[in-house]
Write a protein that holds these residues in place. Structure first.
Motif, PDB file in Angstrom:
ATOM      1  N   UNK A  37       0.861  -1.187   0.000  1.00 56.11           N
ATOM      2  CA  UNK A  37       0.000   0.000   0.000  1.00 56.11           C
ATOM      3  C   UNK A  37       0.899   1.239   0.000  1.00 56.11           C
ATOM      4  N   UNK A  38       0.287   2.397   0.198  1.00 61.68           N
ATOM      5  CA  UNK A  38       1.054   3.636   0.215  1.00 61.68           C
ATOM      6  C   UNK A  38       1.728   3.820   1.579  1.00 61.68           C
ATOM      7  N   UNK A  39       2.539   4.859   1.690  1.00 61.69           N
ATOM      8  CA  UNK A  39       3.257   5.138   2.936  1.00 61.69           C
ATOM      9  C   UNK A  39       2.312   5.372   4.100  1.00 61.69           C
ATOM     10  N   UNK A  40       1.077   5.811   3.821  1.00 65.45           N
ATOM     11  CA  UNK A  40       0.110   6.063   4.893  1.00 65.45           C
ATOM     12  C   UNK A  40      -0.204   4.791   5.682  1.00 65.45           C
ATOM     13  N   UNK A  41      -0.043   3.643   5.038  1.00 66.26           N
ATOM     14  CA  UNK A  41      -0.393   2.380   5.686  1.00 66.26           C
ATOM     15  C   UNK A  41       0.804   1.661   6.296  1.00 66.26           C
ATOM     16  N   UNK A  42       1.965   2.275   6.228  1.00 68.19           N
ATOM     17  CA  UNK A  42       3.162   1.645   6.781  1.00 68.19           C
ATOM     18  C   UNK A  42       2.975   1.424   8.281  1.00 68.19           C
ATOM     19  N   UNK A  43       3.226   0.205   8.734  1.00 62.90           N
ATOM     20  CA  UNK A  43       3.050  -0.131  10.143  1.00 62.90           C
ATOM     21  C   UNK A  43       1.756  -0.852  10.443  1.00 62.90           C
ATOM     22  N   UNK A  44       0.806  -0.792   9.506  1.00 67.58           N
ATOM     23  CA  UNK A  44      -0.452  -1.523   9.677  1.00 67.58           C
ATOM     24  C   UNK A  44      -0.185  -3.018   9.507  1.00 67.58           C
ATOM     25  N   UNK A  45      -0.847  -3.824  10.317  1.00 65.56           N
ATOM     26  CA  UNK A  45      -0.757  -5.277  10.193  1.00 65.56           C
ATOM     27  C   UNK A  45      -2.130  -5.851   9.917  1.00 65.56           C
ATOM     28  N   UNK A  46      -2.194  -6.861   9.043  1.00 65.26           N
ATOM     29  CA  UNK A  46      -3.460  -7.501   8.678  1.00 65.26           C
ATOM     30  C   UNK A  46      -3.316  -9.002   8.901  1.00 65.26           C
ATOM     31  N   UNK A  47      -4.323  -9.586   9.509  1.00 61.77           N
ATOM     32  CA  UNK A  47      -4.282 -11.009   9.838  1.00 61.77           C
ATOM     33  C   UNK A  47      -4.555 -11.869   8.610  1.00 61.77           C
ATOM     34  N   UNK A  48      -3.768 -12.920   8.461  1.00 65.15           N
ATOM     35  CA  UNK A  48      -3.972 -13.909   7.400  1.00 65.15           C
ATOM     36  C   UNK A  48      -3.628 -15.278   7.953  1.00 65.15           C
ATOM     37  N   UNK A  49      -4.649 -16.147   8.027  1.00 62.63           N
ATOM     38  CA  UNK A  49      -4.476 -17.478   8.616  1.00 62.63           C
ATOM     39  C   UNK A  49      -3.836 -17.404  10.000  1.00 62.63           C
ATOM     40  N   UNK A  50      -4.301 -16.435  10.796  1.00 63.43           N
ATOM     41  CA  UNK A  50      -3.836 -16.330  12.174  1.00 63.43           C
ATOM     42  C   UNK A  50      -2.499 -15.664  12.371  1.00 63.43           C
ATOM     43  N   UNK A  51      -1.911 -15.174  11.301  1.00 62.59           N
ATOM     44  CA  UNK A  51      -0.608 -14.513  11.384  1.00 62.59           C
ATOM     45  C   UNK A  51      -0.749 -13.047  10.992  1.00 62.59           C
ATOM     46  N   UNK A  52      -0.184 -12.162  11.786  1.00 59.30           N
ATOM     47  CA  UNK A  52      -0.222 -10.730  11.497  1.00 59.30           C
ATOM     48  C   UNK A  52       0.859 -10.390  10.477  1.00 59.30           C
ATOM     49  N   UNK A  53       0.440  -9.895   9.322  1.00 58.34           N
ATOM     50  CA  UNK A  53       1.378  -9.574   8.246  1.00 58.34           C
ATOM     51  C   UNK A  53       1.489  -8.055   8.113  1.00 58.34           C
ATOM     52  N   UNK A  54       2.685  -7.499   8.209  1.00 55.78           N
ATOM     53  CA  UNK A  54       2.836  -6.041   8.096  1.00 55.78           C
ATOM     54  C   UNK A  54       2.677  -5.567   6.652  1.00 55.78           C
ATOM     55  N   UNK A  55       2.096  -4.411   6.496  1.00 53.23           N
ATOM     56  CA  UNK A  55       1.933  -3.809   5.177  1.00 53.23           C
ATOM     57  C   UNK A  55       3.225  -3.096   4.787  1.00 53.23           C
ATOM     58  N   UNK A  56       3.673  -3.342   3.569  1.00 53.42           N
ATOM     59  CA  UNK A  56       4.879  -2.710   3.051  1.00 53.42           C
ATOM     60  C   UNK A  56       4.514  -1.599   2.077  1.00 53.42           C
TER      61      UNK A  56
END
Length: 338
Positions: A37-56
């Motif tokens: 995503x854009x720089x505005x979303x840097x640091x956001x994490x989204x869950x996928x199959x129980x794992x928190x994945x950081x947005x790059x």
């Protein structure tokens, strides 16, 4: 089963969020998921199959080692980065309008024209159609095969989620304000959307149609690979959160009865027939929300012309109209081509 490195571009948006859920719901064979995503979303994490994945942050180097990229971050982003992804060996499946009418790029609804996916080799890009077009052609494909459709007249009743998260918030806030006798704020749409209908989706063109309406016209012809089909559309934004509804009238070359249409659709992939008016049973947006099927009902013969059929078509615009269709394309891609 082989697994694949998948990237979601626009991961923090409404459709991007849903793409991640659909990948999980359908157990897509993901080896590693990259969220961009854009720089505005840097640091956001989204869950996928129980794992928190950081947005790059999306950049020119984001697609090294990526097999499939699901794009839903806006047309300008896709125009810039989908070719970058393709050049890196990633197949870009784009949910925006950026490439839909490019002749060399396939425009795909898996239940309708999966064979055209083979054209991805031209540019390394596959286009996902407009949400309102997708659900309509899923319902019409079996009829077109059986009786050849000559003309389509469609009026749509489209949910605010088609505009994005800000529109969802605006409808909720306006509704609360009106119910509390407070002043409303109009920001996303040119007029109040709560308790109102706007016959205006996207910009108006010189021919009097909106861009959304002409998307339905042109995309339908391309998906069916039949430029002779006459299509006219009126698209309307309504105060519904999720689920586009459509009143569709068709004229066929060969006579087909309402009962024959019901039998065809009852057996059609991706279609759920809901048609029992005596029991007040017909497709509703509230029931389609969160579902992947296209719901069809109110099927009846048009008594004003010899070979006419009317129907009511409903689907979740964020699921089948965007995220699910893109993931289904990826499923066919890995099954038959990768």
């Amino acid at each position: 089963m082989k697994s694949y490195n998948v990237a979601v571009v626009g991961a923090t948006g409404a459709v991007g969020n849903e793409m991640i859920r659909v990948l999980e719901d359908r157990n897509f064979p993901v080896k590693e998921l990259t969220l961009l995503a854009s720089e505005r979303s840097l640091g956001v994490e989204i869950d996928f199959h129980g794992k928190a994945i950081p947005v790059k942050v999306l950049d020119e180097n984001s697609f090294a080692g990526i097999d499939i990229g699901l794009f839903s971050a806006g047309g300008s982003v896709s125009e810039r980065y989908a070719p970058v992804a393709a050049a890196a060996g990633c197949v870009a499946i784009d949910n925006t309008s950026a490439f839909r009418m490019t002749p060399e790029i396939p425009l795909i609804v898996p239940e309708v024209n999966p064979e055209a996916i083979a054209q991805y080799r031209n540019k390394g890009i596959i286009a996902n159609p407009n949400c309102s077009t997708i659900q309509m052609v899923v319902a019409l494909k079996p009829i077109h095969d059986a009786a050849r459709i000559r003309r389509i007249v469609v009026s749509t009743y489209q949910a605010v989620s088609g505009t994005g998260k800000k529109a969802i918030t605006e409808l909720a806030e306006q509704t609360r304000a009106l119910m509390s006798c407070q002043e409303i704020q109009v920001k996303v749409y040119p007029h109040q959307i709560a308790f109102n209908c706007l016959p205006h989706i996207d910009v108006f063109l010189d021919n009097g149609y909106t861009k959304e309406e002409m998307k339905m016209v042109n995309e339908t012809k391309k998906i069916f690979n039949d430029p002779s089909i006459a299509v006219t559309a009126t698209t309307v934004r309504v105060p519904v959160f999720y689920g586009h509804s459509e009143s569709v009238n068709i004229e066929t070359e060969k006579k087909i009865t309402a009962e024959e249409v019901k039998k065809l659709l009852a057996a059609a992939p991706g279609v759920k027939l809901v048609d029992n008016p005596k029991e007040n049973s017909y497709p509703l947006a509230i029931y389609a929300a969160g579902q992947d099927d296209t719901f069809v009902g109110r099927i009846r013969e048009d008594e004003s012309i010899p070979n006419g059929i009317n129907m009511w078509v409903v689907a979740d615009n964020i699921r089948k109209g965007a995220a699910t269709n893109a993931v289904q394309i990826a499923e066919v891609l890995i099954r038959d081509y990768l």
